[in-house]
Scaffold this motif. Sequence first.
Motif: not given
Lengths: 340, 666
Positions: A156-160, A162-167, B407-416, B424-425
Motif C-alpha cells: 500500500t501507498f500511504y498518504v498518511s 498515522k491517520d490511516k489514509i492511503l491510496l 499558484g496551484g493547490p498543495v499536493p498530497a505526498e506519498i509517504e512511502n 506526489f499526487l
Amino acid sequence: MERKPIKDDIEIILKRAVEEAVTAADSESLENWKTKYLGRKGEINGLFSRLSEFSAEERKDAGARINDLKNKLEGIYGERKEGMAEKRRSANLSFPGKSPSIGALHPVTIVTREMTAIFAEMGFGIASGPEIETDYYNFEALNIPAEHPSKDVWDTFYVSEKDKILLRTHTSPVQVRIMEKTSPPFRVVAVGKCFRKDDVDSTHSPVFHQMEGLMVDEGINFSHLKGVLTHFITRMFGDSVKVKFTPSFFPFTEPSAEVSMSCNICKGGGCSTCHKTGYIEVLGCGMVHPQVFRNVGYDAEKFTGFAFGMGIERLAIIKFGITDIRYFYQNDIRFIGQFS
Amino acid sequence: MRYSHKLIAQYIGGAVGKDELIGYLEMLGLNPSAIRKADGDAVFELETPANRGDLLSLTGVAREVLPFTTHSLKMPASGFKEKNSSLLPVKIEDKNDCYYYSCRIIKGIDPSAHPAWLKESMEKLGYRSSFSVVDISNYAMAETGQPLHIFDLDKIEGFVEVRRARKGEILTTLDGKKRELDAGVLVIADSKKAVALAGIMGGENSEVAAHTKNILIESAVFNPVVVRRGRRKLGLATEASARFERGIDAGCCKQGMARAAFLVSEICGGEAGPLSEEGIMDEQPPEIRLDGKKVDRLSGLEIEGAFIKNLLNKLNFDVKKRGSVYAVKPPPYRKDIREDVDVIEEVVKYRQYSEVPSEMPVASIKPTPSSAEVEAAEKIKDIAVRLGFTEVVNMGITSKENAALPGGPVPAEIENPLSANLGFLRTSLIPEMLEAAGFNVNREVKNLDIFELGRVYRKENSSYGEEWMLSFLSVNSGGFFSLKGKIHKLLEKSGIKDIDYASQPGIFSKEENLGVCCGGVETGNIFIVSEGIKGRYGLQKEDICGGEIRLEGVREKISFAGVFREQARYPSSRRDFSFVFPESLIWKKVEDLILSLELPVEKIECFDFYRGKNIPGSSISVSFSVIFRSSERTLGSEEVAGFTEKIINAVCSVLEGKLRGGSGDS
C-alpha cells in the motif's frame, strides 16, 4: 468637391473583377485576385473607407451595395477555387485521399465499456468511489485485519499512515460504501484506478484499473456466481473459451475462487502467456464474507451475495494481445489509436 | 516454499503418483508452478493462502490431499531417549510477546556426520546445504512447519530469556548485517546479550560452526503481530517469520522440537537433555454450528450428510451430527476456520468447484441506477473524441515538480513512494499530459490533440480532497482559438449555458490565460502554455495550448437532453462589419451590445481580428458578421440597412469603435 457616385464605382469594379477572375489560370493568380479585391487593403475595403464621406442617409444605401458586391466577389472566388481544385484532383484519381486526423478512446475506456455493457445486460448498475481511501474501507471493513500477512498482497501507498489514509489498493472499498447506503437486493459494478507499491515490469504497474462487482439478495449462491461470471467471460472472449473455477483465498469472500479461462493465444495448447498451462487467470471472486455484511449492518443469515474483482488492463492485454502493461501509461497515440 | 512429490509422498500411508498429487494440488487451488524434474522427482512451488500457515510444510500438504485418497497420514518418526539432565533455565519477559518457549540441550554430537539424503533434500527444498545441524533444523521445519533454531550451546551464557530489545542494543544477524535494535523488536537473549531476533533470524554470536559439539535447539510460539512488526521494522522477512506471522499451534511446536532432536540424535548422535519450557499454549478452537441446509443454500449443490461428515473427519475436524446440524471443531492448526462459511468452503472445495452448476440467478428486477457522475463522464469522453481528441490516461502519481505547481493547490505526498519521481499526487492533469506530448513529439508525432478525464487530488490542512478534471492539450494543432472553440462546443454539447471568459493569470501562463466561468462559477482555464513551462518538458519548439475544466464546478448543470426547435423558414441576411477598437476590447461586450439592441439577430460571428500594420499601436481591428433572420417574414434590404446603421452607431458610441477606414486606412 464633386463626389463620384459610388454606385458607378461598384459596377465598374464588379465587371473588371469578373473578367479577371475568369482569366485567372492558376491558384496563384486567383489568390492575387483575392488580395486585390477582398484583401485587407483591397478594393472592397477601399470602398468601405469612403463611407465616411457620405451622409447618414446615403451611407445606409452605399453600405448595403458594397456588402452586396463583397458577397458576389466572395462567391466568385469560392467557385473558381473549387473549380481549380476539382480540375487538379480529377487529373489522376488513383492518388490516395487525404488522411483525416480522428480522435480515439484509450483502450482502458474501450474495454471498461465493453465489460460494463455485458454486466448492464444482466441488470448491474455502475458506481464509483474515492481513490484516496481510509484504512477502514480499504482493509478493515473488508475483514482484512491489521498486521495480518493477508495484507501483504496489497502493498500500500500511504498518504498518511498515522491517520490511516492511503491510496486504495483495489476497488473493493466501493463495495462497502455501496452497502452502507443501499439495502438489498442490488447488483452493481464499480470501475476505477487502483494503486499498489509494485515494482514496474511488463505485467506490473503501480497504477492500474479494476472492476469490482457485487450482487446481494436472498438466496444468492455459488452457482449464481459461476453462472454470471461464465456468461461474462464467454460474452467477452467468445463461446469457445473454457472457464475454470478453482479455490482461492480473499479475506472478504468465503468460499473464494479464482477464475481462469482457456488461453486465447495458444487455444489451450500451452504458450508463454499461459505459462504452458493452457489457462490464464482472469479474476478473483467469492461469496461475500458474513463479516463484511455484519460490518455494514446487514443480516448475514438472511442475505447472501457474491463479489468479484478483475484488472481492466489485464483483460485488455488478453483481449488485444498487448505484450506489456507499461504501454497503457506511455500514451503513445499510435498505440491508443489501434483499438477503436 | 518449495515442495517435491517424493518429499510429500513419504508422509502419505499409501501410493500417490506424481501426476495424481499435482492434480489434487490443482483442484485445491494451490497452483503448483514451475515443475522441475530432479532425479525422478518433481519439484515445485505452491501458492498457499495467507491464512494457511499449516500448508508451509510437507506434512501439512500431505494432510491436505489425503481426503482425495483412502490413505492416512504417516507422521515422521520423533522418538528418542533423553540421555542427560542438562537444562538451561528459560524466562519470558511478557507472555503476550511469546506464548510458549522450549529448548533442549544436546551434548557431544558428531558435527561431521552429514548423510547424502539430507543434502539432496536441502537442494530440493531450495536451501544451500550447510552444517548438518543447520540442515536438520531446516529440514525439520520443512517437514513440520515449525521454525526451529539451533544455537551453539557453548556461546550461551547463563540462561535464555525472551525479551524486548533494549534501545541501541546491537546484534549481527546470520546474514552478516549489524543491526541496531530497539523495544519494537523481540529478541532471544542470554544473561549478557541478545543472541537472536525472536522468530526472525539467529545471531552470529551464537551461531553453530563446523566443530560445534554442544547445541541448544529452540522451538517456540511467538505472538504473530510482534514478529510481523519486528520484521517489517527491520525489513527482514524470513522463512521463520512467514510461519510465525501465520500462526503456529502447540502441536506443531512440540512436533518440531521432537523431530529435530530425533534427527540430531539419529544423525549426529550426542546426548539429549530434557525439555526446558516456559509458558502455555491456550488453544481453544471455536465450536462451530454448521447447518447442513446452509451448505446447499450457499453452494447451489445438494451435498449428502455422509460426505460432509466423512470429509471433516479426514480433515481432523471434530464432528457431531444432530439431525441436519453439525457441531464442528477444527484442529488447532486450522487457524483459518472461524465460522460456518469457512467449513462450507472446505466442503465445496473437496466436492470440487467444477461440480457446482453454472446458473443464472433468479432475482428481483429492482433497478440499481448507475452513478450520474460516471454516465456524464463517459458522454463527455465521446464528445471529446468527436471533436478529434485522443484520450490519454496518466498514472496520477508523479514528481514533486509536476504536482506542486506555483499558484496551484498543495499536493498530497506519498509517504512511502516507489521512487522520488512518483512521490506526489497530481493537482492538475496538464503536467503529465505535457510529458505524454513530449513522448509523442520525440517519436515524430508532432501534431496532437489529446484529452484526459481523471481525478486530481489536493491536501487541505490535514485532510485530502479529490475531484474529476477534464483537460485538453493541443500541440501544433490549430492554435488557441481552435482549442477554445472546441472546448466551448464541448461545454455547449454537455448542456452548459452562460459560458463566460475573462483574462486572468493562470498556472500555465501568466499573460495568455483565459478563465472559464459557467453560470458564474469558476470552472477552469484555457491557455497558451508559457515558454518556460514548455522548455521544462523539452517542447520549446512546439505551439502548445491547453485547457482544464473542473467537472465538479459544472456537475449540476450537465445535461444531455436534446431539445427540438423548428428550423427557420425565412432567408437570412448577412452583413459584415469592420471596426477599429481600443486594444483592451472584450469581444463579449460587442456581442452583448448587439444583442441588447433587440434586432432579429440570429448569430454574430467574429471572423478576423488584427493588430499591427496600419492599425494604431493601442488598437485592434475586428471584423465580424451579423446574421439577421426573422421567424415571421423575409427581411427587406431597407430594414437590414436600418439594423446595420443601429449597430454601427451603438458600437461607435458605446465601445469607442471606429468604422474601419475612417482616416488613414485605405
